[in-house]
Design an enzyme around this catalytic site. Structure first.
Site, mmCIF file in Angstrom:
data_model
loop_
_atom_site.group_PDB
_atom_site.id
_atom_site.type_symbol
_atom_site.label_atom_id
_atom_site.label_comp_id
_atom_site.label_asym_id
_atom_site.label_seq_id
_atom_site.Cartn_x
_atom_site.Cartn_y
_atom_site.Cartn_z
ATOM 1 N N LYS A 138 0.845 -1.210 0.000
ATOM 2 C CA LYS A 138 0.000 0.000 0.000
ATOM 3 C C LYS A 138 0.873 1.250 0.000
ATOM 4 C CE LYS A 138 1.061 1.691 4.006
ATOM 5 N NZ LYS A 138 1.294 2.334 5.125
ATOM 6 N N VAL A 178 10.864 -4.790 3.654
ATOM 7 C CA VAL A 178 10.352 -4.931 5.030
ATOM 8 C C VAL A 178 10.571 -3.641 5.826
ATOM 9 C CG1 VAL A 178 10.690 -6.239 7.178
ATOM 10 C CG2 VAL A 178 10.712 -7.412 4.985
ATOM 11 N N ALA A 179 9.632 -3.366 6.741
ATOM 12 C CA ALA A 179 9.695 -2.165 7.597
ATOM 13 C C ALA A 179 9.937 -0.919 6.749
ATOM 14 C CB ALA A 179 10.775 -2.321 8.680
ATOM 15 N N GLY A 219 7.139 1.058 5.377
ATOM 16 C CA GLY A 219 5.992 1.966 5.255
ATOM 17 C C GLY A 219 5.055 1.536 4.148
ATOM 18 N N LEU A 220 5.236 0.275 3.686
ATOM 19 C CA LEU A 220 4.425 -0.234 2.572
ATOM 20 C C LEU A 220 3.472 -1.351 3.023
ATOM 21 C CD1 LEU A 220 7.268 -0.348 -0.122
ATOM 22 C CD2 LEU A 220 5.450 1.362 0.086
ATOM 23 N N ALA A 221 3.413 -1.593 4.332
ATOM 24 C CA ALA A 221 2.476 -2.556 4.929
ATOM 25 C C ALA A 221 2.664 -3.986 4.422
ATOM 26 C CB ALA A 221 1.026 -2.112 4.716
ATOM 27 N N GLY A 222 3.907 -4.362 4.139
ATOM 28 C CA GLY A 222 4.162 -5.724 3.652
ATOM 29 C C GLY A 222 3.662 -6.790 4.619
ATOM 30 N N GLY A 223 3.997 -6.649 5.872
ATOM 31 C CA GLY A 223 3.568 -7.636 6.869
ATOM 32 C C GLY A 223 2.055 -7.642 7.027
ATOM 33 N N SER A 224 1.449 -6.453 7.033
ATOM 34 C CA SER A 224 -0.014 -6.354 7.174
ATOM 35 C C SER A 224 -0.705 -6.997 5.978
ATOM 36 C CB SER A 224 -0.450 -4.888 7.246
ATOM 37 O OG SER A 224 0.257 -4.220 8.255
ATOM 38 N N ASP A 265 -3.291 -1.523 9.897
ATOM 39 C CA ASP A 265 -3.338 -1.495 8.435
ATOM 40 C C ASP A 265 -3.951 -2.767 7.840
ATOM 41 O OD1 ASP A 265 -2.395 0.994 7.784
ATOM 42 O OD2 ASP A 265 -0.348 0.361 7.323
HETATM 43 C C1 LIG Z 1 1.813 4.440 9.643
HETATM 44 C C2 LIG Z 1 0.936 3.467 8.895
HETATM 45 C C3 LIG Z 1 0.105 4.228 7.859
HETATM 46 O O1 LIG Z 1 -0.579 3.380 6.971
HETATM 47 O O2 LIG Z 1 1.629 2.475 8.163
HETATM 48 P P1 LIG Z 1 3.146 1.859 8.133
HETATM 49 O O3 LIG Z 1 4.168 2.945 8.114
HETATM 50 O O4 LIG Z 1 3.287 0.991 9.345
HETATM 51 O O5 LIG Z 1 3.198 1.038 6.866
HETATM 52 C C4 LIG Z 1 -0.079 2.775 9.874
HETATM 53 O O6 LIG Z 1 -0.838 3.739 10.560
HETATM 54 C C5 LIG Z 1 0.554 1.836 10.852
HETATM 55 O O7 LIG Z 1 -0.201 0.676 10.880
HETATM 56 P P2 LIG Z 1 0.380 -0.712 11.521
HETATM 57 O O8 LIG Z 1 1.803 -0.902 11.097
HETATM 58 O O9 LIG Z 1 -0.607 -1.791 11.190
HETATM 59 O O10 LIG Z 1 0.369 -0.340 13.026
HETATM 60 P P3 LIG Z 1 0.081 -1.207 14.358
HETATM 61 O O11 LIG Z 1 0.836 -2.496 14.256
HETATM 62 O O12 LIG Z 1 -1.366 -1.248 14.643
HETATM 63 O O13 LIG Z 1 0.785 -0.276 15.462
HETATM 64 C C6 LIG Z 1 2.181 -0.089 15.493
HETATM 65 C C7 LIG Z 1 2.478 1.063 16.397
HETATM 66 O O14 LIG Z 1 2.050 2.311 15.836
HETATM 67 C C8 LIG Z 1 1.209 3.045 16.734
HETATM 68 N N1 LIG Z 1 0.010 3.502 16.027
HETATM 69 C C9 LIG Z 1 -0.508 2.786 15.006
HETATM 70 C C10 LIG Z 1 -1.638 3.222 14.356
HETATM 71 C C11 LIG Z 1 -2.262 4.405 14.800
HETATM 72 N N2 LIG Z 1 -3.362 4.862 14.207
HETATM 73 N N3 LIG Z 1 -1.729 5.110 15.828
HETATM 74 C C12 LIG Z 1 -0.593 4.680 16.463
HETATM 75 O O15 LIG Z 1 -0.127 5.330 17.383
HETATM 76 C C13 LIG Z 1 0.783 2.055 17.807
HETATM 77 O O16 LIG Z 1 0.758 2.676 19.043
HETATM 78 C C14 LIG Z 1 1.821 0.968 17.755
HETATM 79 O O17 LIG Z 1 2.840 1.213 18.699
HETATM 80 N N1 LIG Z 2 5.161 -11.373 6.938
HETATM 81 C C1 LIG Z 2 5.968 -10.363 7.280
HETATM 82 N N2 LIG Z 2 6.568 -9.631 6.336
HETATM 83 C C2 LIG Z 2 7.365 -8.575 6.690
HETATM 84 N N3 LIG Z 2 7.609 -8.209 7.954
HETATM 85 C C3 LIG Z 2 7.033 -8.906 8.938
HETATM 86 C C4 LIG Z 2 6.189 -9.998 8.644
HETATM 87 N N4 LIG Z 2 5.736 -10.474 9.811
HETATM 88 C C5 LIG Z 2 6.274 -9.728 10.786
HETATM 89 N N5 LIG Z 2 7.076 -8.777 10.286
HETATM 90 C C6 LIG Z 2 7.775 -7.745 11.084
HETATM 91 O O1 LIG Z 2 6.950 -6.589 11.053
HETATM 92 C C7 LIG Z 2 7.706 -5.390 11.053
HETATM 93 C C8 LIG Z 2 7.106 -4.364 10.079
HETATM 94 O O2 LIG Z 2 7.153 -4.884 8.804
HETATM 95 P P1 LIG Z 2 6.322 -4.322 7.559
HETATM 96 O O3 LIG Z 2 4.899 -4.707 7.638
HETATM 97 O O4 LIG Z 2 7.066 -4.767 6.342
HETATM 98 O O5 LIG Z 2 6.517 -2.759 7.706
HETATM 99 P P2 LIG Z 2 5.619 -1.460 7.656
HETATM 100 O O6 LIG Z 2 4.580 -1.604 8.734
HETATM 101 O O7 LIG Z 2 6.564 -0.341 7.874
HETATM 102 O O8 LIG Z 2 5.028 -1.369 6.308
HETATM 103 C C9 LIG Z 2 9.140 -5.798 10.733
HETATM 104 O O9 LIG Z 2 9.905 -5.512 11.873
HETATM 105 C C10 LIG Z 2 9.100 -7.292 10.473
HETATM 106 O O10 LIG Z 2 10.176 -7.987 11.087
#
Ligand SMILES: C[C@@](CO)(OP(=O)(O)O)[C@H](O)COP(=O)(O)OP(=O)(O)OC[C@H]1O[C@@H](n2ccc(N)nc2=O)[C@H](O)[C@@H]1O
Ligand SMILES: Nc1ncnc2c1ncn2[C@@H]1O[C@H](COP(=O)(O)OP(=O)(O)O)[C@@H](O)[C@H]1O
EC number: 2.7.1.148
Length: 284
Positions: free
Chosen positions: A10, A95-96, A98-103, A136
């Site tokens: 994403k 991984v990690a 900001g593209l939500a790979g794990g989600s 996410d």
């Molecule tokens: C910032 C975003 C934008 O799409 O994406 P990523 O950078 O991770 O891809 C998301 O809000 C990330 O979603 P996700 O990675 O699923 O977050 P979670 O596992 O639920 O939470 C990880 C950490 O972020 C904080 N968190 C998350 C979502 C939110 N609305 N407020 C928060 O403060 C939580 O407190 C938690 O410590």
């Molecule tokens: N299936 C998976 N793919 C990638 N990362 C994973 C997975 N399961 C758990 N993780 C962990 O989740 C964390 C966030 O990974 P990711 O979802 O790729 O990042 P982001 O939330 O920034 O998009 C990483 O520290 C990784 O080790």
């Protein structure tokens, strides 16, 4: 029996934080869409009551820390499934990043196991299960384009943005989402993006306006901590991307590009700065 699912990445076209909630999460307003860069997930029934994860990627956890493992365990517990499953993750999404790979892997696992075990779980229930795994995950269950509110789980599907190229570049640093949210002072955000204007640009299919309105309040935190992300944004703009933004909590920066003729120059220019560069289309 075996099933396959694609788990796309994403990007956040806008990401606003309204306030910090009492439960520690942040109340957000985000416009999210998917790009054609995806992990591929294979799920195979096992007669034994166990969950086994494998991956060609050496840098993700393969135990209960893996979000696909957590998704499988959740669905097994909730629906009292006695069979096991072997899950192979062919990782393409950095991984990690900001593209939500794990989600997206977790969401694809929920969808795939729903089919594999013929559980007939509806989309809304899959999204509710997804919300237990991460903010996410509910969006990733359906994908498409949506406005996400609450902590990310309240979804309003909208039409796709105008089709374009998306160049993604991830500098070689790992960013922790919780660290970035933790360092954000929600009362002192300098510039909020306008979700309304982003939505209007999408509705009216105005690509240039969409590029002008891209905005992400988490940039204030990540760009300060990691100046290389700011530098990458500047390089991408200089190379001619029409709109440039950091996705999620970073560090991936994406550029929207309407003209195919510009894509190779931007891609090649970025490869001089980092090796994780992709040129893909929006998944519309
Ligand atoms: C910032 C975003 C934008 O799409 O994406 P990523 O950078 O991770 O891809 C998301 O809000 C990330 O979603 P996700 O990675 O699923 O977050 P979670 O596992 O639920 O939470 C990880 C950490 O972020 C904080 N968190 C998350 C979502 C939110 N609305 N407020 C928060 O403060 C939580 O407190 C938690 O410590
Ligand atoms: N299936 C998976 N793919 C990638 N990362 C994973 C997975 N399961 C758990 N993780 C962990 O989740 C964390 C966030 O990974 P990711 O979802 O790729 O990042 P982001 O939330 O920034 O998009 C990483 O520290 C990784 O080790």
């Amino acid at each position: 029996m075996k099933v396959f699912e694609k788990a796309p990445a994403k990007i956040n076209l806008s990401l606003d934080v309204l306030y910090k909630r009492e439960d520690g999460y942040h109340e957000v307003e985000m416009v999210m869409t998917m790009v054609d860069l995806a992990d591929r997930i294979e799920m195979q029934e096992l007669p034994r009551d166990t969950i086994i994860i494998s991956s060609q990627a050496g840098y993700i956890p393969l135990d209960e820390k893996n979000l696909a493992f957590q998704a499988a365990r959740l669905i097994k517990d909730r629906y009292d499934v006695k069979q096991g499953v072997y899950i192979h993750l062919d990782k393409k999404i950095p991984v990690a990043a900001g593209l939500a790979g794990g989600s997206s892997d977790a969401a694809a696992t929920l969808r795939g196991l729903n089919r594999l075990w013929r559980l007939n779980i509806g989309t809304e229930e899959l999204q509710r299960l997804g919300a237990e795994l991460g903010s996410d995950v509910p969006f990733c269950v359906t994908g498409g384009t949506a406005v996400a509110r609450g902590r990310g789980e309240k979804l309003e599907p909208i039409e796709a943005p105008p089709q374009c190229w998306v160049v993604l570049a991830k500098p070689p640093i790992n960013v922790s989402t919780s660290e970035i949210y933790g360092k954000l002072n929600a009362q002192e955000i300098h510039r909020h993006p306008s979700t309304d204007r982003v939505l209007a640009a999408i509705r009216e299919k105005r690509f240039d306006e969409l590029c002008d309105e891209l905005g992400n309040v988490l940039e204030e935190v990540t760009l300060k901590l990691y100046p290389e992300v700011r530098q990458l944004k500047e390089v991408m703009m200089r190379l001619g991307a029409d709109g440039v933004l950091m996705s999620g909590s970073g560090p991936t920066v994406f550029g929207l590009v309407s003209k195919e003729s510009k894509v190779a120059r931007i891609y090649n220019g970025l490869r001089g700065f980092c090796k994780d560069v992709y040129a893909v289309r929006l998944l519309t």
